[in-house]
Structure formats: C-alpha cells, structure tokens
Design a protein around this motif. Structure first.
Motif, PDB file in Angstrom:
ATOM      1  N   GLN A 198       9.909  -0.644  -3.203  1.00  0.00           N
ATOM      2  CA  GLN A 198       9.966  -1.014  -1.819  1.00  0.00           C
ATOM      3  C   GLN A 198      11.143  -0.869  -1.097  1.00  0.00           C
ATOM      4  OE1 GLN A 198       8.833  -5.458  -2.963  1.00  0.00           O
ATOM      5  NE2 GLN A 198       7.661  -5.656  -1.029  1.00  0.00           N
ATOM      6  N   ARG A 199      12.135  -1.150  -2.083  1.00  0.00           N
ATOM      7  CA  ARG A 199      13.465  -0.528  -1.586  1.00  0.00           C
ATOM      8  C   ARG A 199      13.782   0.832  -1.057  1.00  0.00           C
ATOM      9  NH1 ARG A 199      18.162   1.193  -2.829  1.00  0.00           N
ATOM     10  NH2 ARG A 199      17.443   1.952  -4.892  1.00  0.00           N
ATOM     11  N   LYS A 200      13.043   1.602  -1.842  1.00  0.00           N
ATOM     12  CA  LYS A 200      12.933   3.179  -1.742  1.00  0.00           C
ATOM     13  C   LYS A 200      12.175   3.447  -0.247  1.00  0.00           C
ATOM     14  CE  LYS A 200      14.400   4.732  -6.375  1.00  0.00           C
ATOM     15  NZ  LYS A 200      13.844   5.046  -7.622  1.00  0.00           N
ATOM     16  N   ALA A 234      10.197  -6.176 -10.995  1.00  0.00           N
ATOM     17  CA  ALA A 234      11.496  -5.223 -10.655  1.00  0.00           C
ATOM     18  C   ALA A 234      11.097  -3.620 -10.462  1.00  0.00           C
ATOM     19  CB  ALA A 234      12.421  -5.150 -11.884  1.00  0.00           C
ATOM     20  N   PRO A 235      10.386  -2.998 -10.857  1.00  0.00           N
ATOM     21  CA  PRO A 235      10.223  -1.667 -10.545  1.00  0.00           C
ATOM     22  C   PRO A 235       9.517  -1.526  -9.058  1.00  0.00           C
ATOM     23  CG  PRO A 235       9.014  -2.106 -12.662  1.00  0.00           C
ATOM     24  CD  PRO A 235       9.744  -3.359 -12.463  1.00  0.00           C
ATOM     25  N   LYS A 284       8.235   3.466 -15.273  1.00  0.00           N
ATOM     26  CA  LYS A 284       7.588   2.221 -14.856  1.00  0.00           C
ATOM     27  C   LYS A 284       7.125   2.320 -13.209  1.00  0.00           C
ATOM     28  CE  LYS A 284       8.043  -0.881 -18.256  1.00  0.00           C
ATOM     29  NZ  LYS A 284       8.873  -1.864 -18.771  1.00  0.00           N
ATOM     30  N   GLN A 285       8.224   2.605 -12.646  1.00  0.00           N
ATOM     31  CA  GLN A 285       7.971   2.778 -11.091  1.00  0.00           C
ATOM     32  C   GLN A 285       6.808   3.759 -10.809  1.00  0.00           C
ATOM     33  OE1 GLN A 285      11.548   3.494  -8.546  1.00  0.00           O
ATOM     34  NE2 GLN A 285      12.564   2.468  -9.981  1.00  0.00           N
ATOM     35  N   ALA A 286       6.887   5.090 -11.296  1.00  0.00           N
ATOM     36  CA  ALA A 286       5.949   6.016 -11.388  1.00  0.00           C
ATOM     37  C   ALA A 286       4.449   5.478 -11.464  1.00  0.00           C
ATOM     38  CB  ALA A 286       6.197   7.219 -11.926  1.00  0.00           C
ATOM     39  N   GLU A 287       4.468   4.895 -12.706  1.00  0.00           N
ATOM     40  CA  GLU A 287       3.077   4.103 -12.973  1.00  0.00           C
ATOM     41  C   GLU A 287       2.630   3.154 -11.988  1.00  0.00           C
ATOM     42  OE1 GLU A 287       1.175   4.872 -15.367  1.00  0.00           O
ATOM     43  OE2 GLU A 287      -0.079   2.986 -15.661  1.00  0.00           O
ATOM     44  N   ALA A 288       3.420   2.123 -11.535  1.00  0.00           N
ATOM     45  CA  ALA A 288       3.106   1.383 -10.590  1.00  0.00           C
ATOM     46  C   ALA A 288       2.702   2.001  -9.291  1.00  0.00           C
ATOM     47  CB  ALA A 288       4.408   0.285 -10.205  1.00  0.00           C
ATOM     48  N   LEU A 289       3.273   2.882  -8.690  1.00  0.00           N
ATOM     49  CA  LEU A 289       2.846   3.742  -7.699  1.00  0.00           C
ATOM     50  C   LEU A 289       1.560   4.603  -7.866  1.00  0.00           C
ATOM     51  CD1 LEU A 289       4.067   4.352  -4.987  1.00  0.00           C
ATOM     52  CD2 LEU A 289       5.035   6.533  -5.635  1.00  0.00           C
ATOM     53  N   ARG A 290       1.396   4.910  -9.073  1.00  0.00           N
ATOM     54  CA  ARG A 290       0.135   5.525  -9.141  1.00  0.00           C
ATOM     55  C   ARG A 290      -0.837   4.691  -9.174  1.00  0.00           C
ATOM     56  NH1 ARG A 290      -2.776   7.091 -13.145  1.00  0.00           N
ATOM     57  NH2 ARG A 290      -1.245   6.011 -14.825  1.00  0.00           N
ATOM     58  N   MET A 291      -0.965   3.663  -9.617  1.00  0.00           N
ATOM     59  CA  MET A 291      -1.776   2.425  -9.882  1.00  0.00           C
ATOM     60  C   MET A 291      -2.070   1.918  -8.107  1.00  0.00           C
ATOM     61  SD  MET A 291      -2.639   2.004 -12.866  1.00  0.00           S
ATOM     62  CE  MET A 291      -3.637   0.473 -12.741  1.00  0.00           C
ATOM     63  N   LEU A 292      -1.223   1.880  -7.303  1.00  0.00           N
ATOM     64  CA  LEU A 292      -1.398   1.470  -6.062  1.00  0.00           C
ATOM     65  C   LEU A 292      -2.056   2.478  -5.548  1.00  0.00           C
ATOM     66  CD1 LEU A 292      -0.681  -1.005  -4.221  1.00  0.00           C
ATOM     67  CD2 LEU A 292       1.402  -0.013  -3.618  1.00  0.00           C
ATOM     68  N   ALA A 293      -1.668   3.609  -5.620  1.00  0.00           N
ATOM     69  CA  ALA A 293      -2.196   4.560  -4.626  1.00  0.00           C
ATOM     70  C   ALA A 293      -3.499   4.907  -4.996  1.00  0.00           C
ATOM     71  CB  ALA A 293      -1.402   6.118  -4.848  1.00  0.00           C
ATOM     72  N   ALA A 294      -4.076   4.569  -6.300  1.00  0.00           N
ATOM     73  CA  ALA A 294      -5.358   4.571  -6.751  1.00  0.00           C
ATOM     74  C   ALA A 294      -6.426   3.426  -6.395  1.00  0.00           C
ATOM     75  CB  ALA A 294      -5.474   4.612  -8.382  1.00  0.00           C
ATOM     76  N   SER A 295      -5.713   2.303  -5.987  1.00  0.00           N
ATOM     77  CA  SER A 295      -6.385   1.103  -5.666  1.00  0.00           C
ATOM     78  C   SER A 295      -7.046   1.207  -4.434  1.00  0.00           C
ATOM     79  CB  SER A 295      -5.391  -0.122  -5.564  1.00  0.00           C
ATOM     80  OG  SER A 295      -6.087  -1.128  -4.960  1.00  0.00           O
ATOM     81  N   SER A 350       1.147  -1.258   0.073  1.00  0.00           N
ATOM     82  CA  SER A 350       0.130  -0.231   0.110  1.00  0.00           C
ATOM     83  C   SER A 350       0.865   1.354   0.127  1.00  0.00           C
ATOM     84  CB  SER A 350      -0.740  -0.093   1.094  1.00  0.00           C
ATOM     85  OG  SER A 350      -0.117  -0.158   2.221  1.00  0.00           O
ATOM     86  N   VAL A 351       0.313   2.323  -0.231  1.00  0.00           N
ATOM     87  CA  VAL A 351       1.133   3.554  -0.389  1.00  0.00           C
ATOM     88  C   VAL A 351       0.834   4.344   0.866  1.00  0.00           C
ATOM     89  CG1 VAL A 351       1.386   5.698  -1.527  1.00  0.00           C
ATOM     90  CG2 VAL A 351       0.914   3.594  -2.667  1.00  0.00           C
ATOM     91  N   PRO A 352       2.093   4.682   1.804  1.00  0.00           N
ATOM     92  CA  PRO A 352       1.812   5.179   3.027  1.00  0.00           C
ATOM     93  C   PRO A 352       1.089   6.796   2.727  1.00  0.00           C
ATOM     94  CG  PRO A 352       4.236   4.373   2.590  1.00  0.00           C
ATOM     95  CD  PRO A 352       3.418   4.231   1.548  1.00  0.00           C
ATOM     96  N   THR A 353       0.393   7.402   3.673  1.00  0.00           N
ATOM     97  CA  THR A 353      -0.186   8.562   3.517  1.00  0.00           C
ATOM     98  C   THR A 353       0.814   9.734   3.090  1.00  0.00           C
ATOM     99  OG1 THR A 353      -0.293   8.472   5.792  1.00  0.00           O
ATOM    100  CG2 THR A 353      -2.515   8.378   4.565  1.00  0.00           C
ATOM    101  N   ASN A 354       1.934   9.593   3.806  1.00  0.00           N
ATOM    102  CA  ASN A 354       2.922  10.825   3.629  1.00  0.00           C
ATOM    103  C   ASN A 354       3.661  10.535   2.218  1.00  0.00           C
ATOM    104  OD1 ASN A 354       4.438   8.387   4.089  1.00  0.00           O
ATOM    105  ND2 ASN A 354       6.065   9.450   4.902  1.00  0.00           N
ATOM    106  N   VAL A 355       3.586   9.396   1.585  1.00  0.00           N
ATOM    107  CA  VAL A 355       3.859   9.229   0.052  1.00  0.00           C
ATOM    108  C   VAL A 355       2.777   9.914  -0.934  1.00  0.00           C
ATOM    109  CG1 VAL A 355       4.914   7.699  -1.667  1.00  0.00           C
ATOM    110  CG2 VAL A 355       5.520   7.572   0.726  1.00  0.00           C
TER     111      VAL A 355
END
Ligand code: ADP
Ligand code: ZN
Length: 763
Positions: A196-198, A190-191, A161-172, A144-149
């Motif tokens: 996760q690593r970041k 991979a992305p 690709k990372q931006a896209e994945a993060l956007r999708m997750l935040a929208a879920s 999930s995406v933490p609120t501060n992110v």
C-alpha cells in the motif's frame, strides 16, 4: 456489496455538462430555521464529489457558525449573477454518496411546496435517522491491483512475501480486504501495508453493513385461482403496468373479497420484470399475519414498521436501494422506500387515517404515492371496503379507475347488522350501564356457544357532544351542521368551526326532556362493567393505554386468535383488517360518539367504523352478527352501515359536502395556533386570520375562512389551542395566498402555529 453511489442513477453532474463556466454554486437547505435555500460556492476540492441529496457543512450567518444542510442543487454560476462573487464556500461533505435518488429529491421538493413545509424539514423527515447516521455500518477497505501495476507485474523486484501477496491479489476476481488477502497469501498484514505504501495496490474504502441476522424462512404458497371479479381487477392493473402509465385503480371490495390476492398477483408481474413494489398498510394491520402472506409469496420482502431500530432501518433501506428487495411492506413512511426501479404502489385500506402524518411534514401517504407514481410513471392500486370520499369522488369523475369486488370469497355472507335503539332502552330502564339488555343477551348466547366477542368503544380523544337520551336530538351549529361541544366552564355550547356559542340547553330543544346530557365513557369503565356482568369470561382490553409496548398488539391478537380470550374490549384499533374466524358477535357500544364529533367527516368515520368492525365477524364457517347501540338508528350513516351499503352512504353524504363546501367538494387547510397565554394566542390567531382574509378578499373571494375559534381540544398540555379552517376549490391558490400573507407574521414568544394541508384531524 455494492456501494451506495452506484445504486442511484443520478443525473449527469453539472461539471460533466459544461466546461465553459467553471464556477459551481450549491444550493443548500437547512433542517432548522433559518431554512434557506442559501447559495454557496463549491470549492475546487469538492467539485467532483459534491452532488444533490448529499449533506454538507456550511458556515452560517455573521458568526459563520458551522451547520449541516442538504445540497439540493449544483449548478454553474449564471454569468450575470455578479453578487455571487461574495458567496461563502461549502466547508466539507457529510455524505459521500447521495442520500436519495434524483426522483425522490424531486418528490421532497413537491412535498415542501404542497404541504407548505420547508424543504430541509421534509428531507430530514424522509431520510430516516438511521440512514443519515449510517447506523450499524463499518468502514471496509478493499484492495485491488491498478492496471498499470498489473501490466508490469513480472518485472517488479519485490521481497518474496510482498510479491506473493501482489500476485494473489492480481489473480483475484474481486477486490479483497487486508484480512482476506493475508489469509490467501498466508502472510501477515505487514507486507500488504508495505505494498500500500509503495502505491502498488489501490485501496478503496466504503461503508458496509455489519453482519445482519438472516430472515426467517417461510413456507411458500402458490397463487390462487382468481374468481371472475378478481380477474377483472387484476387485468386492469396489468394493463396499466404494461403501458407504464401512472394510472390509479381503486379496488372497492368488501372485507374478505380477495383484494390482497389481487395485489399479490399484480406484484408477481412487477417482480417478474425485475422491478419492485411498495405495499402500504395501516400501521395497526402491519401484523405478522399480513407480513407472512407476502413472505410466503415472494423471496425478498422488506418490512418497514415503526419499531425498527436505527440499525435495522438502515439495513433495510440499503437492501431496498440495492434493488435486491422485491416487495416493501410498510406503514405510511414506506412510501419513501428507495426502490431503484419502482413498478407498482399498493395502498390497502386507503381510507385509513393513519396514512396522514400528524407532525411535520403533515403529508398523506396516499397523496405522496400518487405524486411519486406520476413522477416514476407507475400505477397505484388503492383498496378499501369503505373508500375515502376523496378517492371515491375521483373515481366517479373518471380520474381513478373503479373496480368492484362485490362478493366475499366462497360467497360467505356478510354478517347481519342490527341496531339497538338506546332511547327506548334508556326510557325503560333504571340502570345506566353501557351494555343494553339485548346486547347482554346476545353476549350470553355467544359465550354459551363458545364464540368470541368483540366490543368496540368509540373513543377518539374525548367526547362532549350534547345529546338528548330520550329523543336522540344532538345540539348542532345552525351554520356549520357540526355538533356543538359542551364546556363545563360557563356551561356553554360552542361550535368549534365558527365559534358560534349558546348557553348549554338545560332541556332538550326538540322534545323538552329534562335529562339532556353529554356523552362520555372510557374503555376502563366498560371493561369493569363487562367483568361484573360476565364473571366467568376471560376479558382483554385493548386501547392506547394498555398497548404502548412494541409488540403488544401482536401479543394481544395472538392470544385472542388462540382462543385464550373470550371478550375483547377495545377502541378503534381492534376494528381494522384482522381476521378472526371464531368471532360470532361484535357489539358497537356507542356508534353516536363518532357521529357527533365536531368534524365534517363524522358521518364518514362512523360509517367506516361500523362497516369495518362488522367485517371482523362472519369470517369463519359459523357466521356471525353485529349489534350497534345507538341513539340515532335512523341516521343515514348508521342505516347504510347496517346494510353494508357504501354506495348508499356516499350518495347521501356527497351532496352534503357539496352543499357546505367541505372536501371532497373543496380543498381544505387547517391552521392551529397554540400558546400558554390564552389572550396572546387568540390575538395572534386573529392577526393571522385578518391577514389571510385580506389576501382572500383580493385574490380569491370564493374561498372561505372559518374562525379563528377554539379547537375542539381547546387546551392541551397547558397550552391553549385556537384553530381556523380554509376551504376553496383551488388548493394551489389557497396555498399561495396563505404563504404570501403569513410570511411575515411573527408569533409572540411561546406561541407556535402550524398549517395542516388536507387536514384529517379536526381536534
Ligand atoms: P381482502 O384483502 O379483500 O380482505 P383477502 O385477499 O384477504 O381479502 O381474501 C380473503 C380470504 O380468501 C383469504 O383467506 C384468501 O386466502 C382467500 N382467497 C382470496 N382469493 C381467493 C380465491 N380466488 N380462491 C380461494 N380463496 C381465495
Ligand atoms: Zn358553526
């Protein structure tokens, strides 16, 4: 799927209550000796995660070997406990969520007290192995995406690709697994790993069940229009439900009087306000037939029987704990089902002895149910055609509400029950078969009319009472009113309660008949006799030898129901709760065997057995009758059973229990000592009894200790068995005395002993 932690409403954790003293102590009990309880310090790292009903690893003893124990309490250190600075630390957690809700943990504590069984052992028995080992689950990680992110999503500089994945997750709308997210964002793992690593996404890991097969769909049934008697039973139950009282209602109703319909309509009410019901039935009647009645009425029914695999049991347990299950139907151990909002407990055939567990902890599901109901303020409904005298006397004293269903549905008559006097049979006949002439004739007639027949052979363990076949006299102990048991070695007759002994009488003490003999006949021999007499008929034998495989009962009953069997020959297991419309004749081969067991409940068992087996016939339109072969047709329990008259039985049996101080006039406990050396076993038993007797003399002179004496099964699997019996009005005092006086008693090597509180088994 919800995490288990959220499913239990646990008490506020101690660290939330008190900030002042910051030292936490965990109390741990162990499932094996030494049982504890032991106190450990909770290290800083575990403060926020350790709670009651979780297992932990702790160092034990001088060698500090690691053992697994149950945490039963977490509390702040009492400042005056100066010695606690020496406490060892809890090493690590085994569970990350409580295995039991707080109320259930308290119930196990009560069981430990009441049944004199170490708490750790109770816990190990109550939480199924499949649940402890999380059988059939796998770890799943949700992202999930933490609120501060989420708040600075647009400002982040990320590869596409990372931006896209993060956007999708935040929208879920809900957290996603890596697989789900990579599918949604059309990217590889991979992305996502990079996110996760970041630390731009949060990962939460929990255990989820692997996919589990779907339940069979069943056709739905409507509630039936209740008759007047059923209506009264239902409204009493609803009253108790609505006032949320832990009341007990005993529904005393002949077989086929519509008790199950009443249970189901009461459960309807429970389910309608979002609560769950537990229905306990004897293991033997946990048939597809019973289960489908509940499945056809309720959407979500969980069935707990003894043949579940660990994976299945864990799946059921979790499903129940989640609150999604409406009704739990099961045998004895279903009383521990982790329903989050219990509304009602039903125990059908409450008199059935299979509700008592015969290994540690030797609990009785009915008594545990009453305690659980009290703790959770819910009513209990007990149902039986032949209530246990324990429940009956509690109803008579107003502790339980009594509701009676006097009539069978559609006013079907109860079958006629006749007796065959084996004494006259014996005197007038040379052949010594198990089937008398009148029974043989009735069987021939039934087969000719294409009716089915049940033959019941009463064979609990063994039978060696001494009975005169001519006059029916049974040799009894003058002090205990218990049939003496014949021992071939030394030709003795022994009382297995008080150890009274005489030389086995060569002639009947009453009529001087010289052919006095001991009872004893196996199902195998009976089956052979039936086959010899009725060569054409299709015969099936059901006993513990032929019915060992899981599902073999169901198969046998299905064949019988389908009409593929004409004569069913079996032991007690065929007597219970089954509905066979085409059975027109039931024969009881030997009603006396149960009658002269060295057991003060012998009459009660006989009455129950004959009444229950009689209920197997006359269910269809063709009616049916029952023939009981007996040497004692005048015995009150037999007479009452032939009249289907429970009250008559209870009214004559209860005064006898009073007179001899047997339950329900008292509470009882049985101690069993066993070992390979007769002398050592005896010596230890005597030592135990001396200690207990001393305690009784000082604190409870009204209580009675009988024995030690050889147990009726005096040798089992190479071990000698000695037992003693304790009777007293006040079970708590009895328990305390036994606990105190036997605490330091150390049995010699190879000798074991157990206590059975409220024992039902006298063998
Ligand atoms: P018990 O549990 O007392 O043996 P059941 O509830 O199994 O009795 O009822 C016996 C039979 O009568 C069942 O087939 C049941 O469907 C039917 N039955 C129960 N109550 C009614 C009713 N009120 N009207 C019609 N049939 C009923
Ligand atoms: Zn005796």
């Amino acid at each position: 799927m919800a995490k288990q932690q959220e499913l239990f409403d646990s008490e506020p954790a101690p660290w939330e209550l008190d900030e002042g003293d910051d030292r936490l102590i965990a109390t741990i009990v162990l499932p094996e000796a030494p049982f504890g309880p032991f106190d450990y310090a909770v290290p800083e790292a575990l403060r926020s995660s350790l709670g009651p009903a979780m297992r932990v690893r702790v160092p034990l003893g001088r060698s500090n070997r690691t053992v697994i124990g149950y945490c039963v309490r977490v509390a702040n250190q009492v400042p005056s406990e100066s010695r606690s600075h020496r406490l060892k630390d809890v090493q690590s957690l085994v569970d990350h969520a409580p295995l039991l809700a707080t109320s259930m943990l308290r119930l196990t504590e009560w069981m430990s007290e009441y049944y004199l069984c170490p708490w750790g052992q109770v816990l190990e028995a109550v939480v199924p192995a499949g649940v402890r080992h999380q059988a059939g689950t796998r770890e799943v990680t949700y992202l999930s995406v933490p609120t501060n992110v989420a708040a600075r999503l647009t400002q982040l500089k990320l590869p596409r690709k990372q931006a896209e994945a993060l956007r999708m997750l935040a929208a879920s709308a809900r957290p996603l697994t890596v697989a789900e997210l990579s599918k949604a964002a059309k990217c590889t793992a991979a992305p996502i790993k990079e996110l996760q690593r970041k630390a731009l996404v949060r990962s939460d890991t929990c255990r989820e069940l692997k996919d589990f097969g779907n339940k069979p769909t069943v056709e739905r049934d409507q509630s039936l229009q209740l008759n007047a008697e059923q209506q009264i039973a239902l409204s009493k139950t609803l009253d108790a439900l609505n006032s949320q009282r832990a009341e007990t209602i005993l529904i005393f109703g002949v077989t086929g009087s519509g008790k199950t319909e009443v249970y189901m309509q009461a459960i309807d009410e429970v389910v309608s306000f979002g609560r769950q019901a537990i229905v306990l039935v004897p293991e033997i009647s946990l048939t597809p037939q019973t289960v489908s009645r509940f499945r056809s009425r309720f959407d979500r029914v969980a069935v707990l029987h003894s043949h579940l695999s660990n994976v299945e049991r864990n799946a059921q347990w979790r499903e129940i704990a989640s609150g999604r299950v409406q009704v739990v139907v099961g045998a004895r151990s279903a009383i521990f089902a982790p329903t989050p909002h219990l509304g009602l407990i039903v125990i059908d055939e409450e008199h059935d002895s299979s509700f008592k567990q015969d290994s540690l902890p030797r609990y009785h599901a009915r008594d545990v149910a009453l305690q659980r109901a009290k703790m959770e303020s819910v009513p209990v409904v007990l149902g039986s055609a032949t209530p246990s005298l324990e429940s009956w006397s509690r109803a008579k004293h107003g502790e339980f509400q009594l509701v009676e269903l006097e009539n069978r549905i559609l006013d079907r008559p109860l079958p006629h029950v006749g007796t065959i006097d084996l004494r006259t049979e014996y005197q007038s006949r040379k052949s010594r078969g198990a089937i008398s002439r009148p029974l043989h004739q009735s069987m021939t007639a039934a087969l000719k009319d294409q009716g089915q027949i049940i033959l019941l052979l009463n064979r609990r363990g063994f039978s060696t009472s001494i009975q005169c076949p001519s006059c029916g006299e049974v040799v009894k102990c003058p002090d205990c009113d218990i049939a003496l048991t014949h021992h071939r070695e030394g030709e003795k007759a022994v009382c297995h309660y008080c150890d009274f002994q005489i030389i086995a009488p060569p002639v009947c003490p009453s009529c001087q008949f010289e052919g006095i003999r001991y009872a004893g006949l196996g199902t195998q021999r009976l089956e052979a006799e039936v086959r010899a007499r009725f060569g054409e008929a299709r015969v099936l034998r059901m006993d513990s030898d032929t019915m060992q495989k899981p599902g073999s009962h169901e198969q046998a009953f299905a064949k019988f129901r389908a009409g593929e069997i004409d004569i069913l020959v079996g032991t007690q297991m065929i007597a219970k709760g089954l509905d066979f419309p085409n059975v027109t004749l039931v024969g009881v081969i030997n009603a006396d065997t149960a009658l002269h067991f060295p057991d003060f409940r012998a009459s009660e068992r006989t009455f129950q057995l004959v009444t229950q087996v009689a209920g197997r016939t006359g269910r269809g339109e063709r009616g049916g009758h029952v023939l009981v072969q007996t040497f004692s047709p005048e015995h009150p329990a037999i007479i009452a059973a032939t009249k289907h008259d429970y009250r008559m039985f209870a009214d004559q049996e209860l005064p006898i229990r009073d007179e001899y101080g047997y339950p329900p006039a008292s509470s009882m406990m049985r101690g069993i000592i066993r070992g390979p050396s007769e002398r050592m076993t005896e010596t230890f038993a005597e030592h135990l009894c001396e200690e207990i007797q001393r305690g009784l003399d000082e604190q409870y002179p009204d209580a009675r200790l009988l024995g030690p004496s050889p147990a009726p099964i005096s040798k089992l699997r190479g071990k000698f068995r000695i037992h003693f019996l304790l009777f007293g009005q006040n079970v708590e005092t009895l328990r305390n005395i036994v606990r105190e006086t036997t605490a330091t008693a150390k049995p010699p090597e190879d000798v074991q002993w157990v206590l059975d509180v409220d024992s039902l088994d006298m063998l």
